[in-house]
Write a protein that holds these residues in place. Structure first.
Motif, PDB file in Angstrom:
ATOM      1  N   VAL A   6       1.225  -1.573  -0.033  1.00  0.00           N
ATOM      2  CA  VAL A   6       0.092  -0.020  -0.183  1.00  0.00           C
ATOM      3  C   VAL A   6       0.853   1.241   0.097  1.00  0.00           C
ATOM      4  O   VAL A   6       1.674   1.311   1.321  1.00  0.00           O
ATOM      5  N   PHE A   7       0.851   2.172  -0.680  1.00  0.00           N
ATOM      6  CA  PHE A   7       1.527   3.298  -1.263  1.00  0.00           C
ATOM      7  C   PHE A   7       0.458   4.315  -1.883  1.00  0.00           C
ATOM      8  O   PHE A   7      -0.355   4.245  -2.372  1.00  0.00           O
ATOM      9  N   ASN A   8       1.199   5.461  -2.624  1.00  0.00           N
ATOM     10  CA  ASN A   8       0.739   6.315  -2.766  1.00  0.00           C
ATOM     11  C   ASN A   8      -0.827   6.749  -2.277  1.00  0.00           C
ATOM     12  O   ASN A   8      -2.066   7.560  -3.046  1.00  0.00           O
ATOM     13  N   GLN A   9      -0.982   6.973  -0.688  1.00  0.00           N
ATOM     14  CA  GLN A   9      -2.376   6.767  -0.333  1.00  0.00           C
ATOM     15  C   GLN A   9      -2.691   8.166   0.732  1.00  0.00           C
ATOM     16  O   GLN A   9      -1.623   8.622   1.074  1.00  0.00           O
ATOM     17  N   VAL A  10      -3.505   8.512   1.152  1.00  0.00           N
ATOM     18  CA  VAL A  10      -3.661  10.015   1.636  1.00  0.00           C
ATOM     19  C   VAL A  10      -3.654   9.894   3.461  1.00  0.00           C
ATOM     20  O   VAL A  10      -4.292   8.888   3.431  1.00  0.00           O
ATOM     21  N   HIS A 314      -5.872  18.475   0.964  1.00  0.00           N
ATOM     22  CA  HIS A 314      -4.747  17.676   1.482  1.00  0.00           C
ATOM     23  C   HIS A 314      -4.669  16.683   1.013  1.00  0.00           C
ATOM     24  O   HIS A 314      -3.447  16.214   0.776  1.00  0.00           O
ATOM     25  N   HIS A 315      -5.842  15.892   0.056  1.00  0.00           N
ATOM     26  CA  HIS A 315      -5.343  14.890  -0.675  1.00  0.00           C
ATOM     27  C   HIS A 315      -4.630  15.392  -1.580  1.00  0.00           C
ATOM     28  O   HIS A 315      -3.561  14.748  -2.192  1.00  0.00           O
ATOM     29  N   ALA A 316      -4.643  16.584  -2.756  1.00  0.00           N
ATOM     30  CA  ALA A 316      -3.592  16.856  -3.314  1.00  0.00           C
ATOM     31  C   ALA A 316      -2.208  17.503  -3.204  1.00  0.00           C
ATOM     32  O   ALA A 316      -1.346  17.051  -3.629  1.00  0.00           O
ATOM     33  N   THR A 317      -2.420  17.488  -1.494  1.00  0.00           N
ATOM     34  CA  THR A 317      -1.077  17.484  -1.398  1.00  0.00           C
ATOM     35  C   THR A 317       0.042  16.347  -0.857  1.00  0.00           C
ATOM     36  O   THR A 317       1.147  16.136  -1.678  1.00  0.00           O
ATOM     37  N   HIS A 318      -0.774  15.285  -1.165  1.00  0.00           N
ATOM     38  CA  HIS A 318      -0.479  13.237  -0.244  1.00  0.00           C
ATOM     39  C   HIS A 318      -0.293  12.387  -1.600  1.00  0.00           C
ATOM     40  O   HIS A 318       0.077  11.424  -1.578  1.00  0.00           O
ATOM     41  N   ARG A 319      -0.797  12.923  -2.967  1.00  0.00           N
ATOM     42  CA  ARG A 319      -1.283  12.405  -3.746  1.00  0.00           C
ATOM     43  C   ARG A 319      -0.553  12.776  -4.912  1.00  0.00           C
ATOM     44  O   ARG A 319      -0.618  13.856  -5.888  1.00  0.00           O
ATOM     45  N   LYS A 320      -0.365  11.420  -5.882  1.00  0.00           N
ATOM     46  CA  LYS A 320       0.573  11.733  -6.704  1.00  0.00           C
ATOM     47  C   LYS A 320      -0.595  11.173  -7.775  1.00  0.00           C
ATOM     48  O   LYS A 320      -1.069   9.496  -7.864  1.00  0.00           O
ATOM     49  N   ALA A 321      -0.348  11.518  -9.584  1.00  0.00           N
ATOM     50  CA  ALA A 321      -0.435  10.983 -10.202  1.00  0.00           C
ATOM     51  C   ALA A 321      -0.052  11.233 -11.706  1.00  0.00           C
ATOM     52  O   ALA A 321       0.923  12.472 -11.822  1.00  0.00           O
ATOM     53  N   PHE A 322       0.317  10.133 -12.564  1.00  0.00           N
ATOM     54  CA  PHE A 322       1.053  10.744 -13.833  1.00  0.00           C
ATOM     55  C   PHE A 322       2.351  11.561 -13.254  1.00  0.00           C
ATOM     56  O   PHE A 322       3.302  11.951 -14.066  1.00  0.00           O
ATOM     57  N   GLY A 323       2.766  10.801 -12.642  1.00  0.00           N
ATOM     58  CA  GLY A 323       4.265  11.419 -11.623  1.00  0.00           C
ATOM     59  C   GLY A 323       4.870  12.777 -11.243  1.00  0.00           C
ATOM     60  O   GLY A 323       5.654  12.588 -10.946  1.00  0.00           O
TER      61      GLY A 323
END
Length: 539
Positions: A6-10, A314-323
Motif C-alpha cells: 500500500v503506497f501513494n495513499q493519503v 490535503h488529498h492533492a498534497t499527498h497524492r501523486k498522479a502521472f508522476g
C-alpha cells in the motif's frame, strides 16, 4: 497477504485546528473581536481531533430510532439516539452555541457564536439542527415576555439535560419548530391545523405537521389557524404538571442527509399550546426565528465549503498522479484555488451577518435583513456544486463513505431547502424590498465602500437591473445572485486577502462563473490562496 504494497495513499486529515482558518480570523478582525480567538482555538482543538470525528461517524452511521409504544402498549412517542449524538450535543451546548448569546452582555456574542458554529459544524451537521432552532426561538419568544421569563433561562443554560420532563424542572432546554404541513410547505398560510382558545387562556391544537425536526426537544413553536388567522404557539412536549402533551410521532423521515438528526411527522389532537405574540400575527411573530435559522444555513454552508476544500487540498498534497503530486499540477491548482475562493467568500459573509446581529442601529439591521436574504439564497445554492467538485478532487476515494466526502454532498442541498428553497428565498428578498425600498440604497452604499473599480462597474450593472420591475420576479434568481456576489466581493476587498479578492473579482464580477470550478483566469496567485485553504497540523 503479500500480493501488494500500500503506497501513494493519503493519510487521514485529523488532529488539526479549524479555528486557524484565515477567512474566519479575517472576519473576527473586521469586527475587532480578536479577544474571542483563544476560546475558538480551544473549541477547534476538540473539533479537529480524531475522537470528535469518530463521534460524527458514529452519529451518522446510527441514525435515531422511533419508539411509539413501550413494552406494555402505552403510547410514548420517543426517539432513541446513539450515545455519540448526546456527546456532540453536550459539547455544543457547553460551548454556548444554542441560546446563550441572547443572555450575554459581551459586544460580539453573536459573531463569536457564529464562528463556533463554523468550527464545530464539521463534527456532525445533524445535531446542530436543534442547536440552531434553540438559538432562533428566543427572539420570537420575547414577543411574549411572560413566556420568555419562564423559559429563556433554560434555553440559554449551558447544561444538556435530555429527556421528557416538565420544562421548568430541567437544568437546560432545547427548542424546535413545527410549522409546515403536507399541503403547504413554505406556504404556511395554507396550513389547516386549528387552535381553539380555552377558558384558562391556553389553546387546544388539532392538526398535522409534515416536518418537525428534533422531536425530543422540550418546546416547539408551531403555527395554527384561529378565527383571527395564522397564529404562533409554544407547545411543550411535557406540560407543567408533568403529564405528556398529546404529540403523536407518526414516523421519522428517511432523508438524503442530516441522518443523525430526527425529522418527524407529528399529529396534534387536543394538544395544549400557549399563545406567542398576537392572534393572527403568527407569520410576523416567527419571522425573526426564520431569519436566525437562515443565518445558520449560510454559516453551515460556509463550513461545508471550508471542510470540502481543506480535504481536497490535503488529498492533492499527498497524492501523486502521472508522476507529480496533484497539488503541483496547474489545472488542479486552478480547481483548488477556485474552491478556496468560494469558501472564503461564503465564510466571510456569513460571519459578517452574524456580526450585524450584535449591532442594534437601524442601518446595521437593514443591512442584515437584505444581506441575509441574498446570501441565504446564493451561498446555499453554491453549496451542492462546491461539495461535488471537492469530492471529485479525491476521485474514486472521495466517492466512498469512509472519506466523509459523501456526507458533505448529501448535507449541502438541505441548507438551500431549509427555511425556504431557492425560489422562496429570492422572492422573499423582493417582497422585503417592496416593503422597505430604502434598504436597497443602504445595500448599494455598503457595496460602494469597497472603493474598487471592478466592484463599482458591477454595481452600476446591478442598479440597471432594477429598472424593469415588470419582469423582476422572472429574473429574481439572476438579480439576487448578483447582489450576493457583489456583497462578497465588497467584503473581500475591504477585509479579505488581496489574492482572494483578485481571484473572486476577476472570475465572478461581470462574467458568468457557472457551476464548474477551475475556471480562474490566468495570472491568479494560486499559491497564496491554496496555502490559506491548507489545514495546518495542530501544534
Amino acid at each position: 497477504m503479500t500480493t501488494h504494497e500500500v503506497f501513494n495513499q493519503v493519510p487521514p486529515l485529523v488532529d488539526y485546528n479549524p479555528a486557524d482558518y484565515p477567512a474566519l480570523l479575517d472576519a473576527l478582525a473586521l469586527a475587532d473581536a480578536t479577544d474571542g480567538v483563544s476560546e475558538l482555538q480551544a473549541i477547534g482543538a476538540i473539533a479537529g481531533s480524531a475522537e470528535t470525528q469518530q463521534l460524527g461517524d458514529l452519529a451518522e452511521a446510527h441514525p435515531p430510532v422511533l419508539k411509539t409504544h413501550d413494552r406494555y402498549g402505552n403510547r410514548i412517542d420517543e426517539v432513541v439516539y446513539d450515545p455519540s449524538y448526546h456527546q456532540l450535543m453536550r459539547h455544543a451546548i457547553g460551548f454556548g452555541m444554542h441560546g446563550t448569546p441572547w443572555s450575554e452582555t459581551r459586544p460580539h456574542a453573536h459573531l463569536i457564536r457564529g464562528a463556533k458554529m463554523q468550527i464545530w459544524g464539521q463534527a456532525d451537521p445533524g445535531h446542530l439542527c436543534p442547536i440552531s432552532m434553540t438559538y432562533a426561538v428566543i427572539p420570537a419568544l420575547r414577543t411574549t415576555p411572560e413566556l420568555a421569563a419562564l423559559y429563556e433561562p433554560g434555553l440559554t443554560s449551558t447544561e444538556y439535560d435530555f429527556g421528557l420532563r416538565a420544562p421548568l424542572s430541567k437544568k437546560g432546554l432545547i427548542a424546535g419548530m413545527s410549522m409546515t404541513e403536507k399541503q403547504g410547505g413554505s406556504d404556511v398560510r395554507a396550513n389547516t391545523t386549528t387552535a381553539v382558545r380555552q377558558s384558562d387562556g391556553t389553546y387546544l391544537i388539532t392538526g398535522h405537521k409534515w416536518f418537525t425536526s428534533a422531536p425530543m426537544s422540550d418546546l416547539f413553536l408551531t403555527l395554527a389557524q384561529t378565527s383571527a388567522g395564522v397564529t404562533c404557539f409554544l407547545v411543550p412536549r411535557v406540560l407543567p404538571d408533568g403529564s405528556r402533551n398529546p404529540f403523536a410521532l407518526q414516523r421519522l423521515k428517511d432523508k438524503l442527509g442530516n441522518r443523525s438528526n430526527a425529522s418527524s411527522e407529528v399529529e396534534y389532537s387536543g394538544t395544549v399550546g400557549f399563545l406567542v405574540g398576537e392572534e393572527g400575527r403568527g407569520v410576523r411573530t416567527i419571522i425573526e426565528m426564520v431569519n436566525m435559522t437562515r443565518l445558520d444555513c449560510t454559516l453551515a454552508t460556509g463550513t461545508l465549503m471550508r471542510v470540502g476544500v481543506q480535504q481536497a487540498v490535503h488529498h492533492a498534497t499527498h497524492r501523486k498522479a502521472f508522476g507529480d503530486y496533484l497539488i503541483d499540477q496547474p489545472l488542479m491548482r486552478n480547481v483548488l484555488a477556485d474552491l478556496a475562493v468560494e469558501a472564503e467568500g461564503a465564510t466571510l459573509v456569513g460571519l459578517w451577518l452574524a456580526h450585524l446581529t450584535d449591532l442594534t442601529d437601524g442601518r446595521s439591521q437593514a443591512l442584515r435583513r437584505i444581506g441575509l436574504a441574498v446570501s441565504k439564497y446564493h451561498v446555499c445554492k453554491r453549496g451542492p456544486v462546491h461539495a461535488a467538485e471537492a469530492l471529485e478532487c479525491l476521485g474514486g476515494n472521495g466517492y466512498v463513505e469512509e472519506s466523509r466526502m459523501p456526507r458533505l454532498y448529501r448535507e449541502a442541498p438541505l441548507l438551500s431547502i431549509w427555511e425556504g428553497s431557492g425560489n422562496v428565498a429570492a422572492l422573499d428578498m423582493l417582497r422585503a424590498l417592496a416593503k422597505q425600498p430604502e434598504t436597497l440604497e443602504v445595500f448599494f452604499d455598503e457595496i460602494a465602500q469597497a472603493n474598487d473599480p471592478r466592484v463599482t462597474a458591477a454595481l452600476a450593472e446591478l442598479k440597471d437591473q432594477f429598472g424593469d420591475f415588470e419582469t423582476m420576479q422572472y429574473r429574481a434568481r439572476t438579480v439576487v445572485g448578483q447582489m450576493a456576489q457583489l456583497l462578497q466581493a465588497s467584503l473581500l476587498a475591504r477585509y479579505g486577502n488581496p489574492a482572494v479578492f483578485e481571484a473572486y473579482s476577476r472570475s465572478r464580477l461581470g462574467r458568468e462563473h457557472g457551476d464548474v470550478f477551475g475556471t480562474l483566469p490566468v495570472g491568479i496567485d494560486t499559491s497564496t490562496i491554496i496555502d490559506r485553504a491548507t489545514a495546518k497540523a495542530a501544534s
